[in-house]
Design a protein around this motif. Sequence first.
Motif, PDB file in Angstrom:
ATOM      1  N   PHE A 144      30.510 -23.229  24.322  1.00 51.02           N
ATOM      2  CA  PHE A 144      31.775 -23.978  24.383  1.00 51.02           C
ATOM      3  C   PHE A 144      32.401 -23.950  22.998  1.00 51.02           C
ATOM      4  O   PHE A 144      31.724 -24.167  21.995  1.00 51.02           O
ATOM      5  N   ASP A 145      33.698 -23.670  22.964  1.00 47.01           N
ATOM      6  CA  ASP A 145      34.411 -23.602  21.688  1.00 47.01           C
ATOM      7  C   ASP A 145      35.450 -24.711  21.601  1.00 47.01           C
ATOM      8  O   ASP A 145      36.560 -24.584  22.093  1.00 47.01           O
ATOM      9  N   SER A 146      35.045 -25.818  20.971  1.00 48.15           N
ATOM     10  CA  SER A 146      35.989 -26.932  20.779  1.00 48.15           C
ATOM     11  C   SER A 146      36.896 -26.648  19.588  1.00 48.15           C
ATOM     12  O   SER A 146      37.898 -27.332  19.381  1.00 48.15           O
TER      13      SER A 146
ATOM     14  N   ALA B 252      37.458 -20.102  13.798  1.00 43.47           N
ATOM     15  CA  ALA B 252      37.207 -18.659  13.768  1.00 43.47           C
ATOM     16  C   ALA B 252      35.694 -18.462  13.707  1.00 43.47           C
ATOM     17  O   ALA B 252      35.135 -17.929  12.747  1.00 43.47           O
ATOM     18  N   GLU B 253      35.014 -18.968  14.741  1.00 45.60           N
ATOM     19  CA  GLU B 253      33.546 -19.014  14.759  1.00 45.60           C
ATOM     20  C   GLU B 253      32.913 -17.764  15.362  1.00 45.60           C
ATOM     21  O   GLU B 253      31.783 -17.413  15.027  1.00 45.60           O
ATOM     22  N   GLY B 254      33.678 -17.098  16.247  1.00 45.82           N
ATOM     23  CA  GLY B 254      33.116 -15.939  16.951  1.00 45.82           C
ATOM     24  C   GLY B 254      32.708 -14.847  15.979  1.00 45.82           C
ATOM     25  O   GLY B 254      31.608 -14.289  16.047  1.00 45.82           O
TER      26      GLY B 254
ATOM     27  N   GLY C 277      27.181  -9.331  22.231  1.00 42.85           N
ATOM     28  CA  GLY C 277      28.161 -10.214  22.862  1.00 42.85           C
ATOM     29  C   GLY C 277      28.310 -11.559  22.167  1.00 42.85           C
ATOM     30  O   GLY C 277      27.321 -12.182  21.767  1.00 42.85           O
ATOM     31  N   LYS C 278      29.555 -11.994  22.051  1.00 40.79           N
ATOM     32  CA  LYS C 278      29.828 -13.343  21.539  1.00 40.79           C
ATOM     33  C   LYS C 278      29.419 -14.359  22.603  1.00 40.79           C
ATOM     34  O   LYS C 278      29.868 -14.291  23.743  1.00 40.79           O
ATOM     35  N   GLY C 279      28.572 -15.310  22.206  1.00 43.31           N
ATOM     36  CA  GLY C 279      28.062 -16.274  23.171  1.00 43.31           C
ATOM     37  C   GLY C 279      28.321 -17.718  22.781  1.00 43.31           C
ATOM     38  O   GLY C 279      27.403 -18.537  22.714  1.00 43.31           O
TER      39      GLY C 279
ATOM     40  N   ASP D 209      34.509 -20.385  28.731  1.00 42.19           N
ATOM     41  CA  ASP D 209      34.350 -18.931  28.956  1.00 42.19           C
ATOM     42  C   ASP D 209      34.109 -18.173  27.655  1.00 42.19           C
ATOM     43  O   ASP D 209      34.085 -16.945  27.641  1.00 42.19           O
ATOM     44  N   ASP D 210      33.903 -18.904  26.551  1.00 44.75           N
ATOM     45  CA  ASP D 210      33.819 -18.239  25.254  1.00 44.75           C
ATOM     46  C   ASP D 210      32.474 -17.530  25.044  1.00 44.75           C
ATOM     47  O   ASP D 210      32.229 -16.958  23.989  1.00 44.75           O
ATOM     48  N   MET D 211      31.640 -17.592  26.086  1.00 43.19           N
ATOM     49  CA  MET D 211      30.386 -16.818  26.034  1.00 43.19           C
ATOM     50  C   MET D 211      30.474 -15.600  26.960  1.00 43.19           C
ATOM     51  O   MET D 211      29.457 -15.012  27.328  1.00 43.19           O
TER      52      MET D 211
ATOM     53  N   ALA E 140      33.831  -9.553  22.711  1.00 41.85           N
ATOM     54  CA  ALA E 140      34.029 -10.945  22.328  1.00 41.85           C
ATOM     55  C   ALA E 140      35.389 -11.481  22.759  1.00 41.85           C
ATOM     56  O   ALA E 140      36.396 -10.795  22.677  1.00 41.85           O
ATOM     57  N   THR E 141      35.385 -12.736  23.201  1.00 45.83           N
ATOM     58  CA  THR E 141      36.647 -13.463  23.388  1.00 45.83           C
ATOM     59  C   THR E 141      37.050 -13.942  21.994  1.00 45.83           C
ATOM     60  O   THR E 141      36.977 -15.124  21.695  1.00 45.83           O
ATOM     61  N   LEU E 142      37.470 -13.002  21.154  1.00 42.65           N
ATOM     62  CA  LEU E 142      37.588 -13.320  19.736  1.00 42.65           C
ATOM     63  C   LEU E 142      38.882 -14.013  19.346  1.00 42.65           C
ATOM     64  O   LEU E 142      38.874 -14.922  18.535  1.00 42.65           O
TER      65      LEU E 142
HETATM   66 ZN    ZN Z   1      35.791 -18.831  20.233  1.00 39.10          ZN
END
Ligand code: ZN
Length: 489
Positions: free
Chosen positions: A263-265, A342-344, A258-260, A281-283, A367-369
């Motif tokens: 927080f994705d700024s 594009a970190e996920g 799972g993508k965790g 919710d990006d985790m 993943a919330t990719l």
């Molecule tokens: Zn993300």
Amino acid sequence: MLNNLEIKLKKGKINFDGILLFLCKECEAHLQMDVLPKQAAATLQAYLTKNREFFKVGKIANLTYVEGKNLQQIFVVGCGEGKECTSQNFRKNAGEVARFIQKQGVKNILLYAPILNNPVRGKHLQAIVEGMYLGVYDFSEFKTALKKKDVITFNIQTTIKDAADIIKKATIIAESVCFARNLINRPGNVVYPEIMANFAKQVAKENKLKIEILDEKKLLAKKMNAICAVGQGSVHKPRMIVLKYNGNGKAPYTAYVGKGITFDSGGISIKPTDGMGEMKDDMSGAADVLATIRAVAQLKLKVNLLVVLACAENMPGGNAQRPGDIVKAANGKTIEVITTDAEGRMVLADAVWYACELGATKVVDIATLTGAAIIALGRETAAIVANNDELAQKVIDAGKAVGESYWQLPTFEEYHELIKSPVADLKNSGGRSGGTITGGLFIGEFIKKGVQWVHLDIGGTSFVDRTHGFKPQGGSAFGVMTLIKLGEN
Ligand code: ZN
Ligand code: BES
Ligand code: MN
């Protein structure tokens, strides 16, 4: 008890102040009016005779009748006709009606559906219980002045033999989904990688699972530079978390990864202000796989499952990675960072590699990719990118059974071209066109040869913008029920 609902089997005579009836058109013929008090039966009969539209899917009728000195309520939920009488519809309708009933002030309800006197309809019973628990979920732990909600009890009348086991199973599944929803809904200042590890420890302890937590030092020692690059701009350092459940002897393991991103700024390639808060919710993927292994262990499924949570916080800062950086992932491939947003795929690059390292022969990542998944498929259907069509189909079938839908995207050679870099092996963005496909294919580059792999992009489905069915607004934990079902199958 869950979310202030208590759902149990009706044993003997009970006093109730409300009746909940699930009814499809065909079911009407099997209605046993003698199950109901006389006045209730008469009220219902009068209603059904006059309102031939009663069975329309999702329609809720609220009838009242007088018994002694009390005004009693009947709630009739339409469950369609013919092919519409499915568990998926029962799950949705159960969610709607449970929320409705919560506002009516009734506390003790007789739940009756003709379909629950059909011994082969255990699936429908499970769907009803899951739908009710999930439909009334709400995230209120940060409301300080909240009135305590009354507990509502549903007493189920059924002749399904293993009803008690089915209710127990549905309860475990619903609890696990709510566990994930809570994690997802908690904001980034409360849940960061170290905290994810604490929750994972708790799940491991409660369910006797093996756990391994890799902090930044251990990650760097294993050359997992991609996840470390993503996390290096934050004061909250990354964690890779592995849990193992052994339910099938020496059989090979399946991995759920799972993508965790807590927080994705967007990092240095910072996101616009509008809606950035949603990126707490990006985790979701990591929360989903943790909730799944919890359920799998409690259901004692005969599978070998390992889950990997790839946790990091994506922040700008003096030490953050920059566009143009080139990073070497654990499998030796180099990545040119086109955008730090594009970190996920970067944290998952190391995570799916590690799952393969640990001996998984099948890998499903969730993943919330991409935001592109919303553009392509909307908010009800998740995207699939896979290297194995049979495994993809198994996911799609599992999803169908639990009311979560998926659509597989193509992976033609031309798409692979889009993520080749002039200065490194790969680049982390192939641009806007086909964004969900190229995002998925990037992750596939880190899967060991011969390992079956399916990528689930829940960018569109992880967050619910309007309450409906069994999905209240907020984090949905979409995918948990699918992954549990996949383990079951
Ligand atoms: Zn993300
Ligand atoms: N977490 C986001 C994807 C996302 C955005 C999901 C909005 C749901 C709603 C992801 O990390 C991201 O930022 N993806 C980029 C990829 C692009 C820069 C190649 C995107 O989708 O814009
Ligand atoms: Mn991002």
